[in-house]
Design an enzyme around this catalytic site. Structure first.
Site, short mmCIF file in Angstrom:
data_model
loop_
_atom_site.label_atom_id
_atom_site.label_comp_id
_atom_site.label_asym_id
_atom_site.label_seq_id
_atom_site.Cartn_x
_atom_site.Cartn_y
_atom_site.Cartn_z
N CYS A 96 43.18 44.26 22.39
CA CYS A 96 42.84 44.25 20.97
C CYS A 96 43.09 42.87 20.38
O CYS A 96 44.02 42.17 20.79
CB CYS A 96 43.63 45.26 20.15
SG CYS A 96 43.43 46.95 20.68
N ARG A 156 39.58 40.21 24.27
CA ARG A 156 40.79 41.03 24.27
C ARG A 156 40.48 42.53 24.23
O ARG A 156 41.38 43.36 24.25
CB ARG A 156 41.67 40.69 23.06
CG ARG A 156 42.09 39.24 23.02
CD ARG A 156 42.85 38.93 21.75
NE ARG A 156 44.15 39.55 21.76
CZ ARG A 156 45.26 39.00 22.23
NH1 ARG A 156 45.21 37.78 22.73
NH2 ARG A 156 46.40 39.63 22.20
N TRP A 165 40.57 47.46 22.34
CA TRP A 165 40.62 47.99 23.71
C TRP A 165 41.38 49.29 23.60
O TRP A 165 42.57 49.30 23.33
CB TRP A 165 41.34 47.00 24.65
CG TRP A 165 41.20 47.37 26.10
CD1 TRP A 165 40.15 47.09 26.92
CD2 TRP A 165 42.17 48.07 26.90
NE1 TRP A 165 40.40 47.59 28.18
CE2 TRP A 165 41.62 48.20 28.20
CE3 TRP A 165 43.42 48.62 26.66
CZ2 TRP A 165 42.28 48.82 29.24
CZ3 TRP A 165 44.09 49.25 27.70
CH2 TRP A 165 43.52 49.35 28.97
N ASN A 217 47.31 45.49 16.92
CA ASN A 217 47.23 45.18 18.35
C ASN A 217 48.57 45.58 18.96
O ASN A 217 49.60 45.07 18.53
CB ASN A 217 46.96 43.68 18.54
CG ASN A 217 47.28 43.18 19.94
OD1 ASN A 217 47.71 42.05 20.12
ND2 ASN A 217 47.08 43.99 20.94
N GLU A 241 41.47 37.21 46.17
CA GLU A 241 40.95 36.73 44.90
C GLU A 241 39.42 36.86 44.86
O GLU A 241 38.86 37.29 43.86
CB GLU A 241 41.40 35.28 44.67
CG GLU A 241 40.87 34.61 43.41
CD GLU A 241 41.16 35.38 42.11
OE1 GLU A 241 41.91 36.36 42.12
OE2 GLU A 241 40.55 35.00 41.10
N LYS A 286 37.37 39.17 42.16
CA LYS A 286 36.38 38.56 41.27
C LYS A 286 35.07 39.30 41.36
O LYS A 286 34.43 39.62 40.37
CB LYS A 286 36.21 37.09 41.70
CG LYS A 286 36.05 36.10 40.63
CD LYS A 286 37.26 35.65 39.89
CE LYS A 286 38.17 36.69 39.38
NZ LYS A 286 39.44 36.24 38.88
N GLU A 312 35.26 43.04 39.90
CA GLU A 312 35.47 43.23 38.47
C GLU A 312 34.26 42.88 37.62
O GLU A 312 34.08 43.43 36.55
CB GLU A 312 36.72 42.48 37.97
CG GLU A 312 36.62 40.98 37.92
CD GLU A 312 37.86 40.34 37.27
OE1 GLU A 312 38.28 39.28 37.75
OE2 GLU A 312 38.37 40.87 36.28
N HIS A 356 42.86 48.05 62.93
CA HIS A 356 43.86 49.13 62.83
C HIS A 356 43.40 50.22 61.88
O HIS A 356 44.21 50.99 61.38
CB HIS A 356 45.21 48.54 62.41
CG HIS A 356 45.71 47.54 63.40
ND1 HIS A 356 46.18 47.90 64.64
CD2 HIS A 356 45.74 46.19 63.37
CE1 HIS A 356 46.51 46.82 65.32
NE2 HIS A 356 46.24 45.76 64.57
N LYS A 384 41.13 40.96 28.49
CA LYS A 384 41.73 39.80 29.14
C LYS A 384 43.25 39.79 29.05
O LYS A 384 43.94 39.41 29.97
CB LYS A 384 41.16 38.52 28.52
CG LYS A 384 41.62 37.30 29.28
CD LYS A 384 40.63 36.20 29.21
CE LYS A 384 41.03 35.04 30.09
NZ LYS A 384 40.72 35.29 31.50
C1 F6R Z 1 41.15 38.91 36.86
C2 F6R Z 1 42.14 38.62 35.83
C3 F6R Z 1 43.35 39.48 35.76
C4 F6R Z 1 44.56 38.68 35.24
C5 F6R Z 1 45.75 39.62 35.03
C6 F6R Z 1 46.98 38.87 34.58
O1 F6R Z 1 40.10 38.01 36.83
O2 F6R Z 1 41.97 37.73 35.03
O3 F6R Z 1 43.63 40.08 36.98
O4 F6R Z 1 44.88 37.69 36.16
O5 F6R Z 1 45.41 40.58 34.06
O6 F6R Z 1 46.77 38.23 33.36
P1 F6R Z 1 47.68 37.04 32.88
O7 F6R Z 1 47.44 35.90 33.81
O8 F6R Z 1 47.24 36.75 31.50
O9 F6R Z 1 49.10 37.52 32.96
#
Ligand code: F6R
Length: 609
Positions: free
Chosen positions: A2, A27, A75, A99, A482, A486, A489, A505, A604
């Site tokens: 939010c 957010r 959110w 928020n 990673e 990516k 998501e 395995h 985010k």
């Molecule tokens: C994926 C992504 C998330 C963040 C996670 C931690 O692309 O961005 O997995 O890495 O939510 O967020 P922060 O770094 O803000 O603690």
């Protein structure tokens, strides 16, 4: 999770609020809403869905016209995304945006119901509005008294923007846990969850501390403490440029941010290298302070945790100190064996991730020293850590993290180099060589970005897949994690990452004809072993995409497609090698037509556990 904004000034408040919300949509984007004083009355406009849906609704129904108000992008936590659960919420004279999460909302709601109050939504936020109004009525209409009394009752996290019907053109704000800044412009003032929302208007802001109450009016901005005493605060200046929060000609923020990586690395490492050697003294970290830790724990979530995985390999290899990497939400509830003599490194782009913050607090309470690696200036994790290294990625707007990850690993390298030198496990010449290699990474990444078309071709081959595997060994395994996150998501294609040697395995049974497997093979000493594992999946029908040294020409029984990387040192290869993985994920999502910068169900800044 939010985003909230507020405005008092001469401009059209709805325009400023909507513009601010557009910068905060990362957010959360389940619903959006604003409340504006129009002819001394509060007028609310809100809608389920994106900001665009709210804008469309206002085109039909008319935009609230006035010069002060509050806004919200959601959110959803309590209550499904719907018009009725959208903020702002009201109770009597009070209208507010929130928020965070009110943990004791059920108990408070029972009390308010017993007082004959009626609720219109399923949210915890409406409980705050009703409670505020309850105290407002009980205190003969004193808003600050009501705010103080309400905040004493609330458990959980909150940043609140509040308007009272009896106080036209005034915005009140307070926070606990969730972030909030107060922006100060020429004859105007703002509140926002994040400085990006106000950069277009001003760079000057106050960081609101937990319990502080801001009062914005046309005349002035005042800040009070919980004893109703007016306080003076230091005015801060944002060092982010307004263009940093704009797309700048790119189709998506994610692509822009991938291309910003070389600059982000330079800006992050340059102030921390002196005379060719790592120098973290700018962050108050000296070699003496670093030596003597018996163990290091890296605690983070998602992509930041993956940066920690790279850090583990590098620190253990160079500095010979054991490193555990933990998912913050697991660490905090598993009675971790952490205490005096341990260093706990918390990595976070936002600096507000609830689980990472709680894990850091737990580590501190157990006697460990904490080091935060954070991008957002003045965030909670940054403020509470014993030691702090800021990454200088600038604002990261796309929900999928790219440049923040890149600078997190750049800092992990610098940290490992400095620790290894301090420990004596690496001599000065080797440390100088490694630091020099780190300084070469921006140019190397530029050269890889020039081959973005190759990633696009590879993406074309992936879009029909239902499921993918990413495999690698050692540092390449950390990268596979990673790459896989990516891709899933933002493209919504199911994907898993596996240590290449572990496939046989169990997981190899998933391989079917033409299932894509993205194999990362940058580690020379493990290369032949990885190739053997690749042949195992290839022999079972997999379509293999190989990310490896450009000089290697794979046979037909190894790979179908290749993304070649310039020759580089094994230890630092994750920095260039993650770039094709980011680009492949990006183009796959673009080709599939998903909302790349705002993937479904995500936000985010994850400020709830
Ligand atoms: C994926 C992504 C998330 C963040 C996670 C931690 O692309 O961005 O997995 O890495 O939510 O967020 P922060 O770094 O803000 O603690």
């Amino acid at each position: 999770m939010c985003g909230i904004v507020g405005y008092v000034g001469r401009r059209d408040a709805a325009d400023v609020l909507l513009d601010g919300l557009s910068k905060l949509e990362y957010r959360g984007y389940d619903s959006a809403g604003i409340a504006v004083f129009e002819d001394q009355q509060i007028r609310v406009a809100k809608s389920k869905g994106r900001l665009l849906d709210l804008q469309k609704k206002m085109e039909e129904e008319g935009k609230p016209a006035g010069h002060a108000g509050i806004g919200h992008t959601r959110w959803a936590t309590h209550g499904e995304p719907s018009d009725r659960n959208s903020h702002p919420h009201g109770g009597g004279s009070v209208t507010l945006v929130h928020n965070g999460i009110i943990e004791n909302y059920k108990r408070l709601k029972e009390f308010l119901l017993s007082q004959g109050r009626v609720f219109e939504s399923d949210t915890d936020t409406e409980v705050v509005a009703q409670l505020l109004d309850y105290y407002y009525e009980a205190n003969n209409g004193n808003p600050i008294d009501a705010i103080i009394k309400t905040s004493r009752e609330l458990e959980g996290s909150y940043a609140l923007g509040v308007v009272f019907a009896d106080f036209p053109d005034m915005v009140f704000a307070l926070r606990k846990e969730s972030p909030l800044i107060v922006g100060i412009g020429e004859g105007e003032s703002f509140i926002a969850s994040d400085v990006t929302a106000i950069l277009k208007y001003t760079k000057q802001y106050y960081l609101l501390e937990p319990g502080e109450i801001a009062v914005l009016s046309h005349r002035e901005t005042k800040i009070y403490d919980q004893h109703y005493q007016k306080i003076e605060k230091e005015l801060k200046t944002a060092d982010w440029d307004v263009s940093a929060a704009e797309k700048g000609g790119y189709e998506h923020f994610m692509l822009k941010e991938i291309f910003e990586q070389p600059t982000a690395i330079k800006t992050t490492i340059a102030p921390r290298i002196t005379d060719g050697l790592p120098d973290l003294s700018e962050c108050g970290i000296t070699p003496e302070r670093l030596t003597g830790f018996r163990r290091i724990h890296v605690v983070a979530c998602g992509t930041a945790m993956h940066a920690g995985m790279v850090g583990k390999y590098v620190i253990e290899r160079l500095a010979k100190v054991p490193v555990n990497v933990d998912i913050a939400s697991e660490f905090r509830y598993r009675d971790p064996l952490v205490g005096k003599g341990d260093l706990v490194i918390v990595i976070s782009q936002s600096g507000e991730t609830a689980d990472s913050l709680a894990a850091m607090r737990l580590a501190k309470s157990l006697g460990a020293e904490t080091l935060a690696i954070v991008n957002a200036k003045g965030s909670s994790i940054a403020r509470e850590a014993d030691m702090l290294i800021y990454t200088h990625a600038g604002p990261e707007i796309a929900v999928a993290s790219t440049k923040a990850y890149m600078v997190q690993i750049a800092v992990m390298y610098l940290f490992a180099f400095e620790l290894a030198l301090a420990n004596g496990s690496v001599d000065e010449a080797e440390c100088r060589r490694l630091t020099g290699l780190l300084q070469e990474t921006p140019a190397l990444i530029e050269s890889i970005l020039a081959h973005k078309d190759r990633a696009q071709q590879i993406a074309n081959e992936l879009i029909t897949a239902d499921s993918l595997l990413y495999i690698g060994r050692g540092l390449d395994y950390a990268l596979s994690m990673e790459g896989s996150l990516k891709l899933k998501e933002i493209s919504y294609i199911h994907s898993e990452s596996y240590a290449a040697g572990e496939l046989k395995h169990g997981t190899i049974s998933l391989i079917t004809e033409n299932m894509p497997v993205i194999a990362v093979a940058t580690q020379k000493r493990l290369f032949d072993k990885t190739v053997s594992n690749i042949k195992e999946v290839k022999a079972r029908g997999a379509k293999v995409v190989l990310v490896c040294d450009e000089a290697y020409v794979p046979e037909k029984d190894v790979a179908d497609l290749k993304f070649g990387l310039p020759e580089f040192d094994d230890l630092l290869s994750p920095m260039p090698a993650v770039v094709p993985l980011q680009l492949i994920a990006y183009y796959t999502a673009v080709l599939k037509g998903t909302d790349v910068d705002k993937p479904r169900n995500l936000a985010k800044s994850v400020t709830v556990e």
